[in-house]
Design a protein around this motif. Structure first.
Motif, mmCIF file in Angstrom:
data_model
loop_
_atom_site.group_PDB
_atom_site.id
_atom_site.type_symbol
_atom_site.label_atom_id
_atom_site.label_comp_id
_atom_site.label_asym_id
_atom_site.label_seq_id
_atom_site.Cartn_x
_atom_site.Cartn_y
_atom_site.Cartn_z
ATOM 1 N N GLU A 141 0.824 -1.207 0.000
ATOM 2 C CA GLU A 141 0.000 0.000 0.000
ATOM 3 C C GLU A 141 0.862 1.262 0.000
ATOM 4 O O GLU A 141 0.529 2.250 -0.648
ATOM 5 C CB GLU A 141 -0.933 0.027 1.230
ATOM 6 C CG GLU A 141 -1.949 -1.094 1.265
ATOM 7 C CD GLU A 141 -1.404 -2.413 1.827
ATOM 8 O OE1 GLU A 141 -2.085 -3.429 1.678
ATOM 9 O OE2 GLU A 141 -0.285 -2.416 2.393
ATOM 10 N N GLU A 144 2.391 1.526 -3.549
ATOM 11 C CA GLU A 144 1.362 1.959 -4.498
ATOM 12 C C GLU A 144 1.022 3.429 -4.316
ATOM 13 O O GLU A 144 0.870 4.171 -5.287
ATOM 14 C CB GLU A 144 0.118 1.091 -4.360
ATOM 15 C CG GLU A 144 0.308 -0.317 -4.905
ATOM 16 C CD GLU A 144 -0.882 -1.237 -4.633
ATOM 17 O OE1 GLU A 144 -1.731 -0.898 -3.777
ATOM 18 O OE2 GLU A 144 -0.926 -2.295 -5.273
ATOM 19 N N ALA A 145 0.913 3.874 -3.064
ATOM 20 C CA ALA A 145 0.619 5.288 -2.805
ATOM 21 C C ALA A 145 1.763 6.177 -3.285
ATOM 22 O O ALA A 145 1.523 7.249 -3.861
ATOM 23 C CB ALA A 145 0.374 5.508 -1.314
ATOM 24 N N GLU A 149 1.461 9.189 -6.403
ATOM 25 C CA GLU A 149 1.609 10.628 -6.104
ATOM 26 C C GLU A 149 1.873 11.439 -7.350
ATOM 27 O O GLU A 149 2.566 11.060 -8.242
ATOM 28 C CB GLU A 149 2.757 10.847 -5.109
ATOM 29 C CG GLU A 149 2.467 10.317 -3.748
ATOM 30 C CD GLU A 149 3.647 10.487 -2.792
ATOM 31 O OE1 GLU A 149 4.739 10.918 -3.214
ATOM 32 O OE2 GLU A 149 3.476 10.185 -1.620
#
Length: 149
Positions: A141, A144-145, A149
């Motif tokens: 997570e 992926e974040a 961005e």
């Protein structure tokens, strides 16, 4: 054929313009080519450390089969350190001229605990330390974040 760890996977035939090349996994140097990524327009760079912060002095027999692996470890370590220096250099340039050197997002994954040589395939524990650290501190997570961005 990747730039992961030399000798980790079997060589593969790779065809380019009808000519066959034999490609091997890994490379002794430039496994984290930050400067190349920047020159090719990267906006996000994920850096994964694979070698110890420093190599302790150790006794090495005066035989090529003992010296060669130690030399490869040292060369890989120096090139890996170059990646972090390239990152810091770009960040400094970006502060001076963000138009000419647009900021790049970096995510560093580097185990706090020494994981030993990336070439010591007999030491499963060192790989487990690195894997556990990355999994605990950088779950999918977070990666992926970062990329979103």
């Amino acid at each position: 054929a990747t730039s992961a760890i030399p000798l980790a996977f079997p060589a593969v035939d790779y065809w380019v313009n009808g000519v066959k090349d034999l490609c091997c996994d890994g490379g002794v140097g430039r496994n984290n080519p930050v400067e190349v990524a920047i020159e090719n327009g990267a906006t996000h760079i994920l850096l994964i450390g694979t070698s110890p912060d420093a190599y302790p002095r150790e006794e090495v027999a005066n035989k090529v089969l003992d010296i060669a692996p130690r030399l490869v470890e040292m060369v890989m370590h120096f090139f890996e350190e170059d990646a972090w220096e390239e990152k810091e250099y770009h960040e400094q340039l970006s502060k001076l001229d963000p138009v000419k050197y647009p900021p790049i997002k970096f995510l560093d994954i580097y185990p706090e605990k020494d994981t030993g040589s990336a070439l010591d395939f007999s030491n499963v524990e060192q790989f487990q330390v690195g894997y556990d650290y990355a999994k605990a501190n950088y779950p999918i997570e977070i990666v992926e974040a970062f990329l979103a961005e």
